[in-house]
Design a protein around this motif. Structure first.
Motif, PDB file in Angstrom:
ATOM      1  N   ARG A  22       0.836  -1.208   0.000  1.00 24.34           N
ATOM      2  CA  ARG A  22       0.000   0.000   0.000  1.00 24.34           C
ATOM      3  C   ARG A  22       0.870   1.257   0.000  1.00 24.34           C
ATOM      4  O   ARG A  22       0.507   2.256  -0.622  1.00 24.34           O
ATOM      5  N   LEU A  23       2.006   1.218   0.700  1.00 25.07           N
ATOM      6  CA  LEU A  23       2.924   2.359   0.659  1.00 25.07           C
ATOM      7  C   LEU A  23       3.491   2.553  -0.742  1.00 25.07           C
ATOM      8  O   LEU A  23       3.651   3.696  -1.201  1.00 25.07           O
ATOM      9  N   LEU A  24       3.785   1.456  -1.415  1.00 25.94           N
ATOM     10  CA  LEU A  24       4.283   1.560  -2.797  1.00 25.94           C
ATOM     11  C   LEU A  24       3.228   2.181  -3.711  1.00 25.94           C
ATOM     12  O   LEU A  24       3.548   2.994  -4.592  1.00 25.94           O
ATOM     13  N   LYS A  25       1.963   1.812  -3.508  1.00 24.90           N
ATOM     14  CA  LYS A  25       0.892   2.419  -4.305  1.00 24.90           C
ATOM     15  C   LYS A  25       0.814   3.922  -4.057  1.00 24.90           C
ATOM     16  O   LYS A  25       0.585   4.703  -4.985  1.00 24.90           O
ATOM     17  N   CYS A  26       1.012   4.329  -2.807  1.00 25.72           N
ATOM     18  CA  CYS A  26       1.012   5.766  -2.489  1.00 25.72           C
ATOM     19  C   CYS A  26       2.174   6.476  -3.175  1.00 25.72           C
ATOM     20  O   CYS A  26       2.017   7.584  -3.700  1.00 25.72           O
ATOM     21  N   VAL A  27       3.345   5.826  -3.159  1.00 27.58           N
ATOM     22  CA  VAL A  27       4.512   6.419  -3.815  1.00 27.58           C
ATOM     23  C   VAL A  27       4.285   6.517  -5.319  1.00 27.58           C
ATOM     24  O   VAL A  27       4.602   7.543  -5.946  1.00 27.58           O
ATOM     25  N   TYR A  28       3.725   5.465  -5.921  1.00 28.22           N
ATOM     26  CA  TYR A  28       3.437   5.506  -7.360  1.00 28.22           C
ATOM     27  C   TYR A  28       2.466   6.635  -7.683  1.00 28.22           C
ATOM     28  O   TYR A  28       2.629   7.341  -8.696  1.00 28.22           O
ATOM     29  N   ALA A  29       1.452   6.810  -6.839  1.00 29.22           N
ATOM     30  CA  ALA A  29       0.484   7.882  -7.070  1.00 29.22           C
ATOM     31  C   ALA A  29       1.156   9.250  -6.991  1.00 29.22           C
ATOM     32  O   ALA A  29       0.885  10.133  -7.807  1.00 29.22           O
ATOM     33  N   LEU A  30       2.052   9.422  -5.996  1.00 30.05           N
ATOM     34  CA  LEU A  30       2.764  10.691  -5.865  1.00 30.05           C
ATOM     35  C   LEU A  30       3.666  10.959  -7.057  1.00 30.05           C
ATOM     36  O   LEU A  30       3.718  12.086  -7.574  1.00 30.05           O
ATOM     37  N   VAL A  31       4.378   9.926  -7.500  1.00 29.77           N
ATOM     38  CA  VAL A  31       5.296  10.105  -8.637  1.00 29.77           C
ATOM     39  C   VAL A  31       4.524  10.423  -9.909  1.00 29.77           C
ATOM     40  O   VAL A  31       4.888  11.331 -10.672  1.00 29.77           O
ATOM     41  N   LEU A  32       3.432   9.682 -10.155  1.00 31.36           N
ATOM     42  CA  LEU A  32       2.655   9.895 -11.378  1.00 31.36           C
ATOM     43  C   LEU A  32       2.012  11.282 -11.392  1.00 31.36           C
ATOM     44  O   LEU A  32       2.128  12.024 -12.384  1.00 31.36           O
ATOM     45  N   THR A  33       1.341  11.653 -10.307  1.00 31.39           N
ATOM     46  CA  THR A  33       0.710  12.968 -10.258  1.00 31.39           C
ATOM     47  C   THR A  33       1.759  14.075 -10.242  1.00 31.39           C
ATOM     48  O   THR A  33       1.538  15.159 -10.784  1.00 31.39           O
TER      49      THR A  33
END
Length: 265
Positions: A22-33
């Motif tokens: 779930r932390l990785l998903k948050c990081v991916y969301a931050l990087v993409l946005t």
């Protein structure tokens, strides 16, 4: 009672693996946005600079940068700021998905309205800062331009300093507008009662003005525009707690009556 809990008794290692995912998903969301916001950083900065442009009026005005790399890092800060705002719903959803299986059904039902109210209240505070407080504050600051002892006084804000001021306004108002959620949660958890909050009203008035003085620029307009809504939100929260306490008392009386009928039968 046990049936109310989601059937997930995973060992600690499985919980850690889930948390990592779930932390990785948050990081991916931050990087993409963040990448999207960096691509549109000029358009986003144009939106953020609009209140200052309106405050300068037809006479123009300009932003400067005093370091060669300042303009680039302004775009980077805008990307980070925009990424946090855009990815916040995803981060909140991942946090809720991780915590929810360990909660009772009643706890989920009680917490969900507060989670839904959080982005709304943050957006309300940020909108107040952008559409009302910032234009008034910038007009106030720019009134000091003119002649002073035969010298021309002109405002030449740097892009980095202006962006920092805008972010300070938006985050301060957005976070402070989450106060009702915090107070309601404390009341639901039994840490404070409505009577205690009423008794703390005088201290809240002092705390609101101290908080406004710390979080906003050192001008009376900005401080009043944050302190007054905070006090209004405090009073609204007291009214909301009164309604919830009354509803809970009704439910408790109905439950007692039902239990009494069962015993009599």
């Amino acid at each position: 009672m046990i049936g109310d809990i989601d059937e997930s008794k995973a060992p600690l290692l499985d919980h850690l693996i889930e948390l990592r995912g779930r932390l990785l998903k948050c990081v991916y969301a931050l990087v993409l946005t963040g990448a999207v916001c960096f691509y549109f950083s000029e358009q986003l900065f144009a939106i953020l600079v609009h209140p200052l442009k309106e405050a300068f009026g037809d006479g123009g005005g300009k932003l400067v940068y005093t370091k060669l790399y300042e303009a680039f890092f302004v775009q980077v800060k805008i990307a980070f700021f925009g990424a946090f705002c855009l990815s916040f719903p995803i981060i909140a959803n991942q946090l809720w998905a991780f915590v929810a299986p360990g909660l009772y059904a009643k706890e989920k039902k009680a917490l969900l309205p507060f989670i839904l109210a959080t982005p709304f209240l943050f957006a309300l505070g940020a909108s107040l800062a952008y559409f009302v407080v910032m234009p008034m504050a910038f007009h106030f600051f720019l009134e000091f331009q003119g002649n002073s002892s035969g010298l021309q006084v002109e405002a030449l804000p740097s892009a980095d300093a202006y962006l920092g001021l805008v972010m300070q306004f938006i985050l301060a108002f957005g976070i402070c507008f989450l106060m009702p959620v915090l107070l309601m949660l404390l009341n639901r958890s039994g840490f404070v009662t409505r009577a205690q909050l009423i008794g703390m009203r005088r201290y809240m008035i002092v705390a609101a003005f101290i908080l406004a003085a710390v979080l906003t620029p050192p001008d009376v307009v900005s401080q009043l525009m944050l302190a007054i809504p905070l006090l209004l939100l405090y009073e609204i929260t007291l009214i909301a707690i009164w309604f919830t306490d009354r509803r809970q008392a009704k439910v408790a009386r109905a439950q007692d009556d039902a239990d009494g009928d069962e015993v009599a039968a």
